[in-house]
Design a protein around this motif. Structure first.
Motif, PDB file in Angstrom:
ATOM      1  N   UNK A 105       4.962  20.361   5.925  1.00 17.17           N
ATOM      2  CA  UNK A 105       5.552  19.001   6.226  1.00 17.17           C
ATOM      3  C   UNK A 105       4.955  18.305   6.900  1.00 17.17           C
ATOM      4  N   UNK A 106       4.179  18.728   8.022  1.00 15.73           N
ATOM      5  CA  UNK A 106       3.436  18.081   9.232  1.00 15.73           C
ATOM      6  C   UNK A 106       2.282  17.275   8.354  1.00 15.73           C
TER       7      UNK A 106
ATOM      8  N   UNK B   5      -0.872  12.799   6.067  1.00 17.09           N
ATOM      9  CA  UNK B   5      -1.807  12.127   5.208  1.00 17.09           C
ATOM     10  C   UNK B   5      -0.952  10.899   4.599  1.00 17.09           C
ATOM     11  N   UNK B   6       0.238  10.895   4.589  1.00 19.17           N
ATOM     12  CA  UNK B   6       0.791   9.810   4.169  1.00 19.17           C
ATOM     13  C   UNK B   6       0.480   8.519   4.652  1.00 19.17           C
ATOM     14  N   UNK B   7       0.055   8.621   6.222  1.00 18.91           N
ATOM     15  CA  UNK B   7      -0.251   7.268   6.782  1.00 18.91           C
ATOM     16  C   UNK B   7      -1.798   6.974   6.444  1.00 18.91           C
ATOM     17  N   UNK B   8      -2.294   7.644   5.492  1.00 16.33           N
ATOM     18  CA  UNK B   8      -3.818   7.227   5.314  1.00 16.33           C
ATOM     19  C   UNK B   8      -3.798   6.641   3.985  1.00 16.33           C
ATOM     20  N   UNK B   9      -5.049   5.800   3.624  1.00 13.99           N
ATOM     21  CA  UNK B   9      -5.339   5.096   2.365  1.00 13.99           C
ATOM     22  C   UNK B   9      -5.469   6.043   1.284  1.00 13.99           C
ATOM     23  N   UNK B  10      -5.150   5.674   0.070  1.00 13.22           N
ATOM     24  CA  UNK B  10      -5.680   6.497  -1.001  1.00 13.22           C
ATOM     25  C   UNK B  10      -7.092   6.932  -0.986  1.00 13.22           C
TER      26      UNK B  10
END
Length: 87
Positions: A70-71, A76-81
């Motif tokens: 989860x963490x 990683x969702x906060x980083x660009x593709x």
């Protein structure tokens, strides 16, 4: 979005184990697939062995309930593709 990889929620090597065959039908074993990005896929396999994945973390919900997964997903969702974490 980066290309996604196919994560078998019940690892293929575990399909032949009697315990897994008794618990899940052939169709269930084959159908339990989760599409994830490469960094998440690598992170999952870095932290859990195949037996744990097959017996305890064999659903999307169970996998995401693990704090280490989860963490990482949140981070990683906060980083660009295309972002590739080190190590």
């Amino acid at each position: 979005m980066d290309a996604l990889t196919r994560h078998h929620l019940i690892p293929r090597k575990q399909h032949r184990r009697k315990r897994i065959r008794r618990r899940f039908s052939r169709a269930e074993r084959a159908a339990r697939i989760l599409w994830v990005c490469r960094p998440c896929h690598d992170h999952i396999h870095k932290h859990f062995d195949e037996q744990t994945l097959a017996e305890r973390l064999n659903t999307r919900e169970a996998l995401l309930a693990e704090p280490v997964v989860h963490d990482f997903v949140t981070w990683i969702a906060r980083h660009p593709p295309g972002f590739k974490p080190r190590g």
